[in-house]
Design a protein around this motif. Structure first.
Motif, PDB file in Angstrom:
ATOM      1  N   ALA A   8       0.933  -1.249   0.005  1.00 38.88           N
ATOM      2  CA  ALA A   8       0.064  -0.156   0.062  1.00 38.88           C
ATOM      3  C   ALA A   8       1.113   1.474   0.119  1.00 38.88           C
ATOM      4  CB  ALA A   8      -0.827  -0.007   1.439  1.00 38.88           C
ATOM      5  N   ILE A   9       0.860   2.249  -0.992  1.00 38.45           N
ATOM      6  CA  ILE A   9       1.354   3.249  -1.154  1.00 38.45           C
ATOM      7  C   ILE A   9       0.632   4.671  -0.674  1.00 38.45           C
ATOM      8  CG2 ILE A   9       2.606   4.792  -2.675  1.00 38.45           C
ATOM      9  CD1 ILE A   9       4.168   2.349  -2.483  1.00 38.45           C
ATOM     10  N   SER A  10       1.181   5.242   0.511  1.00 36.58           N
ATOM     11  CA  SER A  10       0.548   6.278   0.921  1.00 36.58           C
ATOM     12  C   SER A  10       1.422   7.671   0.384  1.00 36.58           C
ATOM     13  CB  SER A  10       0.311   6.516   2.422  1.00 36.58           C
ATOM     14  OG  SER A  10      -0.138   7.609   2.797  1.00 36.58           O
ATOM     15  N   ALA A  11       0.684   8.632   0.048  1.00 35.20           N
ATOM     16  CA  ALA A  11       1.631   9.897  -0.522  1.00 35.20           C
ATOM     17  C   ALA A  11       1.026  10.853   0.441  1.00 35.20           C
ATOM     18  CB  ALA A  11       1.475  10.174  -2.246  1.00 35.20           C
ATOM     19  N   GLY A  12       0.577  10.703   1.514  1.00 34.02           N
ATOM     20  CA  GLY A  12       0.123  11.823   2.584  1.00 34.02           C
ATOM     21  C   GLY A  12       1.455  12.529   2.969  1.00 34.02           C
ATOM     22  N   SER A  78       4.969  -7.450  -6.098  1.00 36.63           N
ATOM     23  CA  SER A  78       3.987  -7.685  -5.088  1.00 36.63           C
ATOM     24  C   SER A  78       2.783  -8.342  -6.146  1.00 36.63           C
ATOM     25  CB  SER A  78       3.203  -6.391  -4.593  1.00 36.63           C
ATOM     26  OG  SER A  78       2.630  -5.703  -5.765  1.00 36.63           O
ATOM     27  N   ASP A  79       1.732  -8.870  -5.451  1.00 37.73           N
ATOM     28  CA  ASP A  79       0.566  -9.678  -6.152  1.00 37.73           C
ATOM     29  C   ASP A  79      -0.707  -8.668  -6.228  1.00 37.73           C
ATOM     30  OD1 ASP A  79       1.332 -12.427  -6.367  1.00 37.73           O
ATOM     31  OD2 ASP A  79       1.921 -12.079  -4.102  1.00 37.73           O
ATOM     32  N   GLY A  80      -0.494  -7.412  -5.219  1.00 33.76           N
ATOM     33  CA  GLY A  80      -1.404  -6.512  -5.533  1.00 33.76           C
ATOM     34  C   GLY A  80      -0.856  -5.168  -5.073  1.00 33.76           C
ATOM     35  N   VAL A  81      -1.394  -3.884  -5.275  1.00 35.17           N
ATOM     36  CA  VAL A  81      -0.937  -2.614  -4.939  1.00 35.17           C
ATOM     37  C   VAL A  81      -2.265  -1.786  -4.669  1.00 35.17           C
ATOM     38  CG1 VAL A  81       0.013  -0.517  -5.618  1.00 35.17           C
ATOM     39  CG2 VAL A  81       1.064  -2.761  -6.324  1.00 35.17           C
ATOM     40  N   ILE A  82      -2.173  -1.299  -3.428  1.00 30.23           N
ATOM     41  CA  ILE A  82      -2.999   0.009  -3.239  1.00 30.23           C
ATOM     42  C   ILE A  82      -2.299   1.227  -3.270  1.00 30.23           C
ATOM     43  CG2 ILE A  82      -4.226   0.956  -1.229  1.00 30.23           C
ATOM     44  CD1 ILE A  82      -4.658  -1.858   0.070  1.00 30.23           C
ATOM     45  N   ALA A  83      -2.915   2.176  -3.843  1.00 30.23           N
ATOM     46  CA  ALA A  83      -2.232   3.535  -4.255  1.00 30.23           C
ATOM     47  C   ALA A  83      -3.079   4.684  -3.828  1.00 30.23           C
ATOM     48  CB  ALA A  83      -1.966   3.779  -5.860  1.00 30.23           C
ATOM     49  N   VAL A  84      -2.656   5.331  -2.840  1.00 32.14           N
ATOM     50  CA  VAL A  84      -3.539   6.460  -2.491  1.00 32.14           C
ATOM     51  C   VAL A  84      -2.809   7.813  -2.306  1.00 32.14           C
ATOM     52  CG1 VAL A  84      -5.036   7.114  -0.420  1.00 32.14           C
ATOM     53  CG2 VAL A  84      -4.432   4.495  -0.722  1.00 32.14           C
ATOM     54  N   PRO A 112      -3.023  -6.399 -10.267  1.00 29.36           N
ATOM     55  CA  PRO A 112      -4.222  -5.562  -9.756  1.00 29.36           C
ATOM     56  C   PRO A 112      -3.845  -4.504  -8.837  1.00 29.36           C
ATOM     57  CG  PRO A 112      -4.267  -7.932  -9.310  1.00 29.36           C
ATOM     58  CD  PRO A 112      -2.908  -7.906  -9.594  1.00 29.36           C
ATOM     59  N   VAL A 113      -4.597  -3.249  -9.070  1.00 28.01           N
ATOM     60  CA  VAL A 113      -4.126  -2.011  -8.248  1.00 28.01           C
ATOM     61  C   VAL A 113      -5.709  -1.455  -7.889  1.00 28.01           C
ATOM     62  CG1 VAL A 113      -3.332   0.243  -8.375  1.00 28.01           C
ATOM     63  CG2 VAL A 113      -1.913  -1.422  -9.593  1.00 28.01           C
ATOM     64  N   LEU A 114      -5.469  -1.109  -6.824  1.00 26.53           N
ATOM     65  CA  LEU A 114      -6.921  -0.342  -5.930  1.00 26.53           C
ATOM     66  C   LEU A 114      -6.530   1.140  -5.725  1.00 26.53           C
ATOM     67  CD1 LEU A 114      -8.899  -1.307  -2.909  1.00 26.53           C
ATOM     68  CD2 LEU A 114      -8.600   0.838  -3.460  1.00 26.53           C
TER      69      LEU A 114
END
Length: 208
Positions: A8-12, A78-84, A112-114
């Motif tokens: 999970a990538i957080s750009a905050g 990774s098998d999946g990424v969350i990009a926020v 897969p990317v959320l």
């Protein structure tokens, strides 16, 4: 059974950050859905603000320092990424875009990317479809149908009979990503068989 890997990538930029909070909750939703499928997942949450200087140096020199290189490898493997990302000037933040500019253009193909974003007002929610979705479509990632936007007022709202609240959107998006991750072909699968289940799951999500 192989353990899955979720990044999970957080750009905050602030601490604490609503962007990080959203990344954490989405990751937990994915973990919970995979647990119901008896699948194990390793979750890594990355704060890009801790890598801001390294990202800038990499853009100039072409070489990532070790810590940044490890994060890039984690995303690509990774098998999946969350990009926020937080919304800046009606789009994703410069830090968010700079990081994904460092990813090899082919590294996210089929992954897969959320996508998700945070902002002060619901008026900026179109950033998901006007900025984030085209970015990951260009990178040939498989973007899950449900994208999640969280405005300031969403954090205290459970929704009503006309609108779906933030917790429900998080659960739905997390479930979609989890199902795609679980259906991804094993890395050693035969080429003839490797996409069958994945494509079936993707088709099911598109036409729910």
């Amino acid at each position: 059974m192989e353990q899955l890997k979720l990044v999970a990538i957080s750009a905050g930029l602030s601490s604490p950050s609503s962007t990080r909070l959203l990344a954490d909750r989405l990751a937990e939703a994915v973990r919970g859905e995979l647990a119901e499928q008896d699948r194990k997942v390793e979750v890594e949450v990355v704060e890009l603000r801790d890598l801001a200087v390294a990202i800038a140096n990499n853009l100039v020199t072409g070489f990532p320092p070790p810590a940044l290189g490890a994060v890039i490898d984690a995303v690509t493997d990774s098998d999946g990424v969350i990009a926020v990302t937080p919304v800046f000037t009606a789009s994703y933040s410069g830090l968010f875009k700079s990081f994904f500019d460092l990813i090899d253009p082919n590294a996210l193909t089929g992954k897969p990317v959320l996508i998700a974003a945070t902002g002060g007002t619901a008026r900026h929610s179109l950033v998901l479809d006007h900025a984030l979705r085209p970015l990951f479509t260009y990178l040939r990632a498989v973007v899950v149908p449900t994208a999640v936007y969280a405005a300031s007022e969403d954090w205290g709202s459970g929704g009503d009979e006309y609108t779906e609240g933030l917790p429900a959107r998080i659960r739905r998006a997390g479930g979609e990503l989890a199902r795609l991750m679980a259906a991804r072909p094993a890395r050693e699968a035969d080429e003839a068989d490797e996409v069958t289940d994945f494509e079936r799951q993707l088709a099911d999500l598109r036409f729910d």
